[in-house]
Design a protein around this motif. Structure first.
Motif, PDB file in Angstrom:
ATOM      1  N   ILE A  34     -24.838 -55.501 112.932  1.00 39.13           N
ATOM      2  CA  ILE A  34     -24.697 -56.948 112.713  1.00 39.13           C
ATOM      3  C   ILE A  34     -25.659 -57.793 113.188  1.00 39.13           C
ATOM      4  N   ALA A  35     -25.786 -57.366 114.494  1.00 38.34           N
ATOM      5  CA  ALA A  35     -27.087 -58.169 115.357  1.00 38.34           C
ATOM      6  C   ALA A  35     -28.388 -57.764 114.826  1.00 38.34           C
ATOM      7  N   VAL A  36     -28.883 -56.647 114.311  1.00 34.71           N
ATOM      8  CA  VAL A  36     -29.813 -56.438 113.672  1.00 34.71           C
ATOM      9  C   VAL A  36     -30.088 -56.945 112.441  1.00 34.71           C
ATOM     10  N   GLU A  37     -29.096 -56.979 111.620  1.00 31.54           N
ATOM     11  CA  GLU A  37     -29.127 -57.777 110.243  1.00 31.54           C
ATOM     12  C   GLU A  37     -29.394 -59.026 110.181  1.00 31.54           C
ATOM     13  N   GLY A  38     -28.779 -59.940 111.721  1.00 33.99           N
ATOM     14  CA  GLY A  38     -28.879 -61.166 111.733  1.00 33.99           C
ATOM     15  C   GLY A  38     -30.392 -61.539 112.302  1.00 33.99           C
ATOM     16  N   LEU A  39     -31.050 -60.777 113.022  1.00 33.17           N
ATOM     17  CA  LEU A  39     -32.394 -60.798 113.560  1.00 33.17           C
ATOM     18  C   LEU A  39     -33.426 -60.792 112.508  1.00 33.17           C
ATOM     19  N   ILE A  40     -33.086 -59.726 111.288  1.00 31.37           N
ATOM     20  CA  ILE A  40     -33.999 -59.542 110.370  1.00 31.37           C
ATOM     21  C   ILE A  40     -34.105 -60.903 109.688  1.00 31.37           C
ATOM     22  N   LEU A  80     -28.451 -57.131 103.859  1.00 32.54           N
ATOM     23  CA  LEU A  80     -27.942 -56.173 104.788  1.00 32.54           C
ATOM     24  C   LEU A  80     -26.658 -56.729 105.498  1.00 32.54           C
ATOM     25  N   ALA A  81     -26.703 -58.190 105.575  1.00 33.98           N
ATOM     26  CA  ALA A  81     -25.756 -58.629 106.084  1.00 33.98           C
ATOM     27  C   ALA A  81     -24.561 -58.993 105.150  1.00 33.98           C
ATOM     28  N   LEU A  82     -24.807 -59.063 103.742  1.00 34.23           N
ATOM     29  CA  LEU A  82     -23.626 -59.172 102.618  1.00 34.23           C
ATOM     30  C   LEU A  82     -23.167 -58.102 102.346  1.00 34.23           C
ATOM     31  N   ALA A  83     -23.921 -57.096 102.025  1.00 29.53           N
ATOM     32  CA  ALA A  83     -23.501 -55.588 101.268  1.00 29.53           C
ATOM     33  C   ALA A  83     -24.378 -54.519 101.881  1.00 29.53           C
ATOM     34  N   PRO A  84     -23.861 -54.253 103.317  1.00 26.74           N
ATOM     35  CA  PRO A  84     -24.609 -53.215 103.940  1.00 26.74           C
ATOM     36  C   PRO A  84     -24.713 -51.848 103.355  1.00 26.74           C
ATOM     37  N   GLU A  85     -23.172 -51.531 102.850  1.00 25.52           N
ATOM     38  CA  GLU A  85     -23.301 -50.059 102.221  1.00 25.52           C
ATOM     39  C   GLU A  85     -24.118 -49.918 101.124  1.00 25.52           C
ATOM     40  N   MET A  87     -27.240 -51.885 100.700  1.00 26.68           N
ATOM     41  CA  MET A  87     -28.607 -52.211 101.195  1.00 26.68           C
ATOM     42  C   MET A  87     -29.031 -51.576 102.247  1.00 26.68           C
ATOM     43  N   PHE A  88     -28.411 -50.419 103.164  1.00 26.31           N
ATOM     44  CA  PHE A  88     -29.010 -50.190 104.334  1.00 26.31           C
ATOM     45  C   PHE A  88     -30.115 -49.120 103.906  1.00 26.31           C
ATOM     46  N   ARG A  89     -30.265 -48.427 102.808  1.00 29.40           N
ATOM     47  CA  ARG A  89     -31.056 -47.726 102.475  1.00 29.40           C
ATOM     48  C   ARG A  89     -32.539 -48.268 102.149  1.00 29.40           C
ATOM     49  N   LEU A  90     -32.444 -49.715 101.923  1.00 34.15           N
ATOM     50  CA  LEU A  90     -33.586 -50.532 101.989  1.00 34.15           C
ATOM     51  C   LEU A  90     -34.325 -50.974 103.119  1.00 34.15           C
ATOM     52  N   ALA A  91     -33.783 -50.507 104.229  1.00 32.82           N
ATOM     53  CA  ALA A  91     -34.173 -50.759 105.558  1.00 32.82           C
ATOM     54  C   ALA A  91     -35.613 -50.411 105.777  1.00 32.82           C
ATOM     55  N   TRP A  92     -36.047 -49.516 105.132  1.00 34.69           N
ATOM     56  CA  TRP A  92     -37.489 -48.948 105.183  1.00 34.69           C
ATOM     57  C   TRP A  92     -38.268 -49.927 104.998  1.00 34.69           C
ATOM     58  N   ALA A  93     -38.049 -50.879 103.831  1.00 39.69           N
ATOM     59  CA  ALA A  93     -39.261 -51.628 103.435  1.00 39.69           C
ATOM     60  C   ALA A  93     -39.650 -52.930 104.334  1.00 39.69           C
ATOM     61  N   ILE A  94     -38.547 -52.958 105.431  1.00 38.32           N
ATOM     62  CA  ILE A  94     -39.001 -53.983 106.323  1.00 38.32           C
ATOM     63  C   ILE A  94     -40.402 -53.573 107.390  1.00 38.32           C
ATOM     64  N   VAL A  95     -40.238 -52.218 107.427  1.00 39.87           N
ATOM     65  CA  VAL A  95     -41.468 -51.712 108.482  1.00 39.87           C
ATOM     66  C   VAL A  95     -42.860 -52.417 107.902  1.00 39.87           C
ATOM     67  N   PRO A  96     -43.098 -51.760 106.548  1.00 39.82           N
ATOM     68  CA  PRO A  96     -44.376 -52.047 106.040  1.00 39.82           C
ATOM     69  C   PRO A  96     -44.795 -53.792 105.982  1.00 39.82           C
ATOM     70  N   LEU A  97     -43.381 -54.320 105.721  1.00 38.69           N
ATOM     71  CA  LEU A  97     -43.683 -55.835 105.764  1.00 38.69           C
ATOM     72  C   LEU A  97     -44.193 -56.342 107.357  1.00 38.69           C
ATOM     73  N   GLY A  98     -43.919 -55.706 108.344  1.00 43.24           N
ATOM     74  CA  GLY A  98     -43.855 -56.138 109.566  1.00 43.24           C
ATOM     75  C   GLY A  98     -45.470 -55.525 110.011  1.00 43.24           C
ATOM     76  N   PHE A  99     -45.924 -54.503 109.489  1.00 47.83           N
ATOM     77  CA  PHE A  99     -47.498 -54.039 109.422  1.00 47.83           C
ATOM     78  C   PHE A  99     -48.206 -55.020 108.850  1.00 47.83           C
ATOM     79  N   TRP A 100     -47.720 -55.485 107.489  1.00 44.75           N
ATOM     80  CA  TRP A 100     -48.589 -56.188 106.831  1.00 44.75           C
ATOM     81  C   TRP A 100     -48.929 -57.775 107.584  1.00 44.75           C
ATOM     82  N   LEU A 101     -47.641 -58.151 108.247  1.00 44.72           N
ATOM     83  CA  LEU A 101     -48.006 -59.326 108.903  1.00 44.72           C
ATOM     84  C   LEU A 101     -48.866 -59.381 110.183  1.00 44.72           C
TER      85      LEU A 101
END
Length: 149
Positions: A34-40, A80-85, A87-101
Motif C-alpha cells: 500500500i505504501a509503494v502504491e501511494g508513493l508511485i 495499483l491502489a484500486l485494483a491491485p490483483e 494491476m500488479f503485473r503492470l508494475a514493470w512498466a514503471i521502471v522504463p518510465l523512471g529511466f526515461w525521466l
C-alpha cells in the motif's frame, strides 16, 4: 462427417488458481504494498506538475514529456491502489518510465540543453520512480515464487 468437439476449459478451472489469487491479494493488501502504491501515485503527480513547480513550462518538449510520463505513472499507481490483483503485473512498466525521466532532459532538449533545475528534478523523480517500480516488481515476483501452504 462429424467433427470431434474439443472443449477446453483453460486455466479458469485450475485448482491452484484461487490459491494464487488469494496470495496475490494478501501481498497486494499488505502495508508495504500500500505504501509503494501511494508513493508511485505521488511521484507520478509530482512528475506531471514538475514543469510548473520547477518553472520550466516554457520549454514545451520537456513539459509534454514530463506530463505524459507523470500522468502514466500516476494512473498505474492509482490502478495499483484500486485494483491491485489486476494491476500488479503492470508494475514493470514503471521502471522504463523512471529511466526515461532520467535521460529525457538530454534527449528532448539536445540543442539548447536543459537547465540544472530540470535535470535535478527529472533525475530525482526518475530515480524514485524506477526504484518504486523495482520494489513493486519485487513484490510481484515474491508472490509468484511463494510455495503453496
Amino acid at each position: 462427417m462429424a467433427y470431434p468437439q474439443h472443449t477446453t476449459t483453460g486455466m479458469t478451472t485450475h485448482p491452484d488458481l484461487t490459491e494464487m489469487r488469494e496470495r496475490l491479494e494478501r501481498t497486494a493488501s499488505s502495508s508495504g504494498a500500500i505504501a509503494v502504491e501511494g508513493l508511485i501515485l505521488l511521484t507520478g503527480v509530482y512528475t506531471a506538475i514538475s514543469p510548473w513547480a520547477v518553472q520550466f513550462s516554457s520549454q514545451t518538449n520537456i513539459t509534454v514529456s514530463n506530463l505524459i510520463a507523470g500522468v502514466t505513472t500516476a494512473l498505474i499507481g492509482l490502478g495499483l491502489a484500486l485494483a491491485p490483483e489486476r494491476m500488479f503485473r503492470l508494475a514493470w512498466a514503471i521502471v522504463p518510465l523512471g529511466f526515461w525521466l532520467v535521460v529525457s532532459p538530454w534527449v528532448v532538449t539536445p540543442t539548447h540543453g536543459a537547465r540544472p533545475g530540470i535535470v535535478w528534478s527529472n533525475c530525482l523523480a526518475g530515480g524514485v520512480t524506477a526504484l518504486l517500480g523495482l520494489i513493486a516488481m519485487g513484490l510481484t515476483v515474491r508472490v509468484a515464487r511463494q510455495s503453496p501452504r
